[in-house]
Write a protein that holds these residues in place. Sequence first.
Motif, PDB file in Angstrom:
ATOM      1  N   ALA A 118       0.827  -1.206   0.000  1.00 16.70           N
ATOM      2  CA  ALA A 118       0.000   0.000   0.000  1.00 16.70           C
ATOM      3  C   ALA A 118       0.866   1.262   0.000  1.00 16.70           C
ATOM      4  O   ALA A 118       0.563   2.241  -0.683  1.00 16.70           O
ATOM      5  CB  ALA A 118      -0.934  -0.001   1.208  1.00 16.70           C
ATOM      6  N   ILE A 119       1.949   1.215   0.751  1.00 17.45           N
ATOM      7  CA  ILE A 119       2.852   2.377   0.833  1.00 17.45           C
ATOM      8  C   ILE A 119       3.544   2.600  -0.505  1.00 17.45           C
ATOM      9  O   ILE A 119       3.617   3.725  -1.011  1.00 17.45           O
ATOM     10  CB  ILE A 119       3.888   2.164   1.956  1.00 17.45           C
ATOM     11  N   GLU A 120       4.060   1.517  -1.108  1.00 20.12           N
ATOM     12  CA  GLU A 120       4.762   1.635  -2.385  1.00 20.12           C
ATOM     13  C   GLU A 120       3.823   2.090  -3.500  1.00 20.12           C
ATOM     14  O   GLU A 120       4.235   2.779  -4.433  1.00 20.12           O
ATOM     15  CB  GLU A 120       5.412   0.301  -2.742  1.00 20.12           C
ATOM     16  N   ALA A 121       2.554   1.702  -3.390  1.00 19.86           N
ATOM     17  CA  ALA A 121       1.568   2.097  -4.398  1.00 19.86           C
ATOM     18  C   ALA A 121       0.946   3.457  -4.074  1.00 19.86           C
ATOM     19  O   ALA A 121       0.059   3.924  -4.790  1.00 19.86           O
ATOM     20  CB  ALA A 121       0.479   1.038  -4.511  1.00 19.86           C
ATOM     21  N   ASN A 122       1.422   4.042  -2.960  1.00 17.60           N
ATOM     22  CA  ASN A 122       0.880   5.335  -2.501  1.00 17.60           C
ATOM     23  C   ASN A 122      -0.634   5.256  -2.351  1.00 17.60           C
ATOM     24  O   ASN A 122      -1.373   6.164  -2.741  1.00 17.60           O
ATOM     25  CB  ASN A 122       1.268   6.458  -3.475  1.00 17.60           C
ATOM     26  N   ASN A 123      -1.078   4.166  -1.758  1.00 14.35           N
ATOM     27  CA  ASN A 123      -2.511   3.892  -1.647  1.00 14.35           C
ATOM     28  C   ASN A 123      -2.975   4.020  -0.191  1.00 14.35           C
ATOM     29  O   ASN A 123      -3.547   3.100   0.375  1.00 14.35           O
ATOM     30  CB  ASN A 123      -2.811   2.485  -2.188  1.00 14.35           C
ATOM     31  N   LEU A 124      -2.715   5.180   0.401  1.00 12.92           N
ATOM     32  CA  LEU A 124      -3.121   5.409   1.787  1.00 12.92           C
ATOM     33  C   LEU A 124      -4.273   6.399   1.899  1.00 12.92           C
ATOM     34  O   LEU A 124      -4.796   6.641   2.978  1.00 12.92           O
ATOM     35  CB  LEU A 124      -1.937   5.937   2.602  1.00 12.92           C
ATOM     36  N   SER A 125      -4.688   6.952   0.777  1.00  9.49           N
ATOM     37  CA  SER A 125      -5.698   8.016   0.797  1.00  9.49           C
ATOM     38  C   SER A 125      -7.045   7.552   1.331  1.00  9.49           C
ATOM     39  O   SER A 125      -7.778   8.315   1.938  1.00  9.49           O
ATOM     40  CB  SER A 125      -5.872   8.604  -0.604  1.00  9.49           C
ATOM     41  N   GLY A 126      -7.395   6.281   1.104  1.00 10.25           N
ATOM     42  CA  GLY A 126      -8.706   5.797   1.546  1.00 10.25           C
ATOM     43  C   GLY A 126      -8.724   5.286   2.963  1.00 10.25           C
ATOM     44  O   GLY A 126      -9.772   4.890   3.478  1.00 10.25           O
ATOM     45  N   GLN A 127      -7.565   5.293   3.628  1.00 10.07           N
ATOM     46  CA  GLN A 127      -7.477   4.706   4.960  1.00 10.07           C
ATOM     47  C   GLN A 127      -8.328   5.441   5.982  1.00 10.07           C
ATOM     48  O   GLN A 127      -8.961   4.826   6.848  1.00 10.07           O
ATOM     49  CB  GLN A 127      -6.020   4.682   5.422  1.00 10.07           C
ATOM     50  N   LEU A 128      -8.369   6.768   5.895  1.00 15.37           N
ATOM     51  CA  LEU A 128      -9.131   7.555   6.860  1.00 15.37           C
ATOM     52  C   LEU A 128     -10.609   7.201   6.816  1.00 15.37           C
ATOM     53  O   LEU A 128     -11.260   7.032   7.848  1.00 15.37           O
ATOM     54  CB  LEU A 128      -8.927   9.045   6.584  1.00 15.37           C
ATOM     55  N   ASN A 129     -11.147   7.079   5.602  1.00 24.59           N
ATOM     56  CA  ASN A 129     -12.557   6.712   5.469  1.00 24.59           C
ATOM     57  C   ASN A 129     -12.820   5.308   5.987  1.00 24.59           C
ATOM     58  O   ASN A 129     -13.866   5.036   6.578  1.00 24.59           O
ATOM     59  CB  ASN A 129     -12.992   6.824   4.005  1.00 24.59           C
ATOM     60  N   LYS A 130     -11.879   4.398   5.769  1.00 17.81           N
ATOM     61  CA  LYS A 130     -12.035   3.033   6.277  1.00 17.81           C
ATOM     62  C   LYS A 130     -12.087   3.027   7.801  1.00 17.81           C
ATOM     63  O   LYS A 130     -12.881   2.317   8.411  1.00 17.81           O
ATOM     64  CB  LYS A 130     -10.884   2.150   5.785  1.00 17.81           C
ATOM     65  N   LEU A 131     -11.215   3.850   8.407  1.00 17.85           N
ATOM     66  CA  LEU A 131     -11.204   3.932   9.859  1.00 17.85           C
ATOM     67  C   LEU A 131     -12.518   4.511  10.381  1.00 17.85           C
ATOM     68  O   LEU A 131     -13.081   4.021  11.357  1.00 17.85           O
ATOM     69  CB  LEU A 131     -10.037   4.807  10.320  1.00 17.85           C
ATOM     70  N   ARG A 132     -13.002   5.555   9.719  1.00 16.98           N
ATOM     71  CA  ARG A 132     -14.271   6.153  10.142  1.00 16.98           C
ATOM     72  C   ARG A 132     -15.404   5.145  10.009  1.00 16.98           C
ATOM     73  O   ARG A 132     -16.306   5.073  10.853  1.00 16.98           O
ATOM     74  CB  ARG A 132     -14.560   7.393   9.301  1.00 16.98           C
ATOM     75  N   ASN A 133     -15.392   4.362   8.932  1.00 14.39           N
ATOM     76  CA  ASN A 133     -16.423   3.342   8.737  1.00 14.39           C
ATOM     77  C   ASN A 133     -16.369   2.297   9.840  1.00 14.39           C
ATOM     78  O   ASN A 133     -17.404   1.820  10.314  1.00 14.39           O
ATOM     79  CB  ASN A 133     -16.250   2.668   7.374  1.00 14.39           C
TER      80      ASN A 133
END
Length: 250
Positions: A118-133
Amino acid sequence: MKAIIIDDEKRARHLLSNLITEHCPSIEEIYEASDLKSGVDLIKTEHPDIVFLDIEMPNQSGLDILEYFPNQIDFKIIFVTAYNQYAIEAFKLSAVDYLLKPVDITELKEAVAKAKEAIEANNLSGQLNKLRNSLRQLSMDKIALEIPKGILFTSHNDIVYFEADGMYTNVQLVEGKQKTICKPLKHFVEQLSKNAMFFKCHRSYFINLKYVEELVKDDGDYLLMSNQKRIPISKSKRDQFLEVVKETFM
């Protein structure tokens, strides 16, 4: 990669650190913090790639991390929990990463590998919404009770009543269990104000209507609960109680 372990138990921190050092060579630097606030300070100075975050800490739950990062999280969070089945189910539904204590080596390696991708793919943008969910899922029919060894997430249906005890509250659960919580009764009255099944029948009691068996008019009105506990009902609350019962059950 750089990692931070946030856990109030020193032994747990050192154990996880040793496992990471031995089995996760992609993590080259490891820092430790004993509570959420100091962990947040460490995150802001060290800018880690991964944060291993314990959920059950005595002063502040790991779930409160969103209070410090309300808009963006640029590191991967892996929650660590000892027993919280309710939290685990919520995390599964929202695809949030977690490890169950005692930490399994295979699961640790898989979680780190997944985080690295996820870090190498720079795919952290959706993490905040996942945590809120995840937190939203937890709050739907669960309440967080801050017990001495952490946080107990329990269903509303498992609570028979709340009883004031000075600045503390005794929570009576089904099957005879009772927990003493370091919060006043007012906290729970406000938290469950929108739940029609809970009713404040007395200045010292906040009850679950599901477990009321009888309204007894003898030697002062009182409510007989399913566990045979007699709970007083204030004269000023009696008519309101009857109205609530009528609206809810009739």
